[in-house]
Design a protein around this motif. Structure first.
Motif, PDB file in Angstrom:
ATOM      1  N   GLU A   1       0.832  -1.208   0.000  1.00  0.00           N
ATOM      2  CA  GLU A   1       0.000   0.000   0.000  1.00  0.00           C
ATOM      3  C   GLU A   1       0.866   1.257   0.000  1.00  0.00           C
ATOM      4  O   GLU A   1       0.556   2.243  -0.681  1.00  0.00           O
ATOM      5  CB  GLU A   1      -0.942  -0.005   1.211  1.00  0.00           C
ATOM      6  CG  GLU A   1      -1.983  -1.117   1.180  1.00  0.00           C
ATOM      7  CD  GLU A   1      -2.812  -1.070  -0.097  1.00  0.00           C
ATOM      8  OE1 GLU A   1      -3.341   0.016  -0.422  1.00  0.00           O
ATOM      9  OE2 GLU A   1      -2.906  -2.116  -0.782  1.00  0.00           O
ATOM     10  N   LEU A   2       1.949   1.220   0.765  1.00  0.00           N
ATOM     11  CA  LEU A   2       2.857   2.369   0.854  1.00  0.00           C
ATOM     12  C   LEU A   2       3.445   2.696  -0.520  1.00  0.00           C
ATOM     13  O   LEU A   2       3.551   3.874  -0.906  1.00  0.00           O
ATOM     14  CB  LEU A   2       3.971   2.031   1.845  1.00  0.00           C
ATOM     15  CG  LEU A   2       4.768   3.168   2.489  1.00  0.00           C
ATOM     16  CD1 LEU A   2       3.847   4.105   3.260  1.00  0.00           C
ATOM     17  CD2 LEU A   2       5.841   2.587   3.409  1.00  0.00           C
ATOM     18  N   ALA A   3       3.797   1.660  -1.263  1.00  0.00           N
ATOM     19  CA  ALA A   3       4.426   1.868  -2.575  1.00  0.00           C
ATOM     20  C   ALA A   3       3.506   2.591  -3.560  1.00  0.00           C
ATOM     21  O   ALA A   3       3.980   3.245  -4.492  1.00  0.00           O
ATOM     22  CB  ALA A   3       4.873   0.534  -3.151  1.00  0.00           C
ATOM     23  N   LYS A   4       2.193   2.481  -3.342  1.00  0.00           N
ATOM     24  CA  LYS A   4       1.246   3.176  -4.216  1.00  0.00           C
ATOM     25  C   LYS A   4       1.199   4.675  -3.939  1.00  0.00           C
ATOM     26  O   LYS A   4       0.716   5.440  -4.771  1.00  0.00           O
ATOM     27  CB  LYS A   4      -0.159   2.597  -4.023  1.00  0.00           C
ATOM     28  CG  LYS A   4      -0.309   1.126  -4.369  1.00  0.00           C
ATOM     29  CD  LYS A   4      -1.703   0.639  -3.997  1.00  0.00           C
ATOM     30  CE  LYS A   4      -1.860  -0.855  -4.233  1.00  0.00           C
ATOM     31  NZ  LYS A   4      -3.196  -1.341  -3.790  1.00  0.00           N
ATOM     32  N   ALA A   5       1.722   5.071  -2.759  1.00  0.00           N
ATOM     33  CA  ALA A   5       1.496   6.439  -2.294  1.00  0.00           C
ATOM     34  C   ALA A   5       2.746   7.298  -2.222  1.00  0.00           C
ATOM     35  O   ALA A   5       2.643   8.504  -1.992  1.00  0.00           O
ATOM     36  CB  ALA A   5       0.846   6.396  -0.901  1.00  0.00           C
ATOM     37  N   VAL A   6       3.955   6.698  -2.413  1.00  0.00           N
ATOM     38  CA  VAL A   6       5.187   7.456  -2.172  1.00  0.00           C
ATOM     39  C   VAL A   6       6.200   7.242  -3.288  1.00  0.00           C
ATOM     40  O   VAL A   6       6.050   6.348  -4.131  1.00  0.00           O
ATOM     41  CB  VAL A   6       5.815   7.052  -0.811  1.00  0.00           C
ATOM     42  CG1 VAL A   6       4.851   7.343   0.333  1.00  0.00           C
ATOM     43  CG2 VAL A   6       6.250   5.588  -0.809  1.00  0.00           C
ATOM     44  N   ASP A   7       7.247   8.072  -3.248  1.00  0.00           N
ATOM     45  CA  ASP A   7       8.322   7.989  -4.246  1.00  0.00           C
ATOM     46  C   ASP A   7       9.496   7.132  -3.782  1.00  0.00           C
ATOM     47  O   ASP A   7      10.183   6.514  -4.599  1.00  0.00           O
ATOM     48  CB  ASP A   7       8.848   9.397  -4.560  1.00  0.00           C
ATOM     49  CG  ASP A   7       7.749  10.323  -5.065  1.00  0.00           C
ATOM     50  OD1 ASP A   7       6.949   9.877  -5.907  1.00  0.00           O
ATOM     51  OD2 ASP A   7       7.690  11.474  -4.603  1.00  0.00           O
TER      52      ASP A   7
END
Length: 317
Positions: free
Chosen positions: A207-213
């Motif tokens: 989920e984190l990978a969908k939201a950050v660089d």
């Protein structure tokens, strides 16, 4: 403004909390020194904190005085270690994570039924060495799908598999699929032996990978579950870094990016996460948010000899 997104859940799991508190309770009840075979959990900061309180960490039992109070780490130990400790009269408190102990029990049950065991895990890891040493009979260690193709067994009809608790869920599914394709009669638990905390933290990184660089994982280099979190971030196309603490931060990681995701392995304390947040402020203004995720409320029982005791003070973590 750099947006900092915290994964949820992150950091300590119930097995790690239990293991650390076992050492703390033992120090209060029996007084220092308390001897611990191997690192109680794979985190340098946790180990150093307990060392300052009177815990002595050793590699082998022959480093421990006869009769001394001795704690086995959360990763579990082989039967020969238990037997050696008994012969030497060591007062043993077992901090093996209950989920690791469950894998030991499954392996022994399959072996008692006459099955050769295939253990999916990482060679040299303390948990793997302990698990192999808990199971009578032949145990084959496989780390990759290629290892499955090279496997030689006595009877393909009499096989079972178990897994290390801190593996990548996705990688393990692939290995299980290869095992069941090659050995259709093999028995095993799907990915249920990968602990709930490992799975939850891996899901949170997805989920984190969908939201950050960029993704930062707080954890020690010898922490299996922390390494898996970093690998998952990288596999999802995000630059991902495993760091012990805020001192490892490098400004070039954040040049020209708008957001960074922050998580922690199951053996990394939340204090280190907060220190990393403060460390990021050195590079400019930040805004901190937290993703929605699973709320964990698992608690494990303490060993009977420590069930009624308490640590003298709350853990610094």
């Amino acid at each position: 403004m750099l947006r900092v997104v915290l994964a949820q859940p992150r950091g300590f799991c119930a097995g790690v909390e239990r293991a650390i508190e076992i050492v703390e309770r033992a120090l209060v009840k029996y007084g220092p020194p308390i001897y611990v075979r191997h690192e109680i959990v794979h985190n340098r900061h946790v180990v150093e904190d307990l060392r300052t309180r009177g815990a002595i960490f050793v590699d082998e039992l022959d480093e421990i005085p006869t009769g001394a109070t001795t704690i086995f780490s959360a990763h579990g130990v082989a039967r020969v270690v238990e037997e050696t400790a008994s012969r030497r009269g060591l007062a043993v408190i077992d901090a093996t994570c209950p989920l690791v102990a469950k894998v030991h029990n499954e392996g022994r049950r399959y072996a008692a039924a006459g099955r050769e065991i295939v253990l999916i895990g990482h060679a040299g890891h303390a948990e793997v060495e302990g698990t192999i040493g808990q199971i009578p009979g032949k145990v084959h260690l496989v780390q990759t799908v290629a290892d499955v193709a090279a496997l030689t067994v006595a009877d393909p009809e009499k096989l079972a598999y178990i897994t290390q608790t801190t593996l990548s869920v996705d990688d393990t599914r692939q290995i299980i699929a290869a095992l069941t394709e090659r050995f259709p009669a093999i028995r095993g638990p799907d990915v249920r032996d990968i602990c709930y905390a490992t799975q939850n933290r891996q899901t949170a990184v997805h989920e984190l990978a969908k939201a950050v660089d960029v993704i930062l994982v707080v954890g020690s280099q010898n922490s299996s579950n922390s390494n898996r979190l970093r690998e998952i971030g990288a596999e999802l196309g995000k630059p991902s870094y495993l760091i012990d603490d805020a001192s490892a931060l490098r400004p070039d990681w954040f040049a020209g990016i708008a957001s960074v995701g922050l998580t922690a392995g199951a053996s990394a304390p939340e204090t280190l996460v907060q220190e990393v947040i403060e460390g990021l402020r050195r590079f400019g203004a930040i805004e901190v948010t937290t993703l929605e995720g699973v709320a964990e409320n698992v608690r494990f029982r303490f060993p009977p000899e420590l069930a009624d005791s308490e640590p003298a003070e709350a853990s610094s973590f």
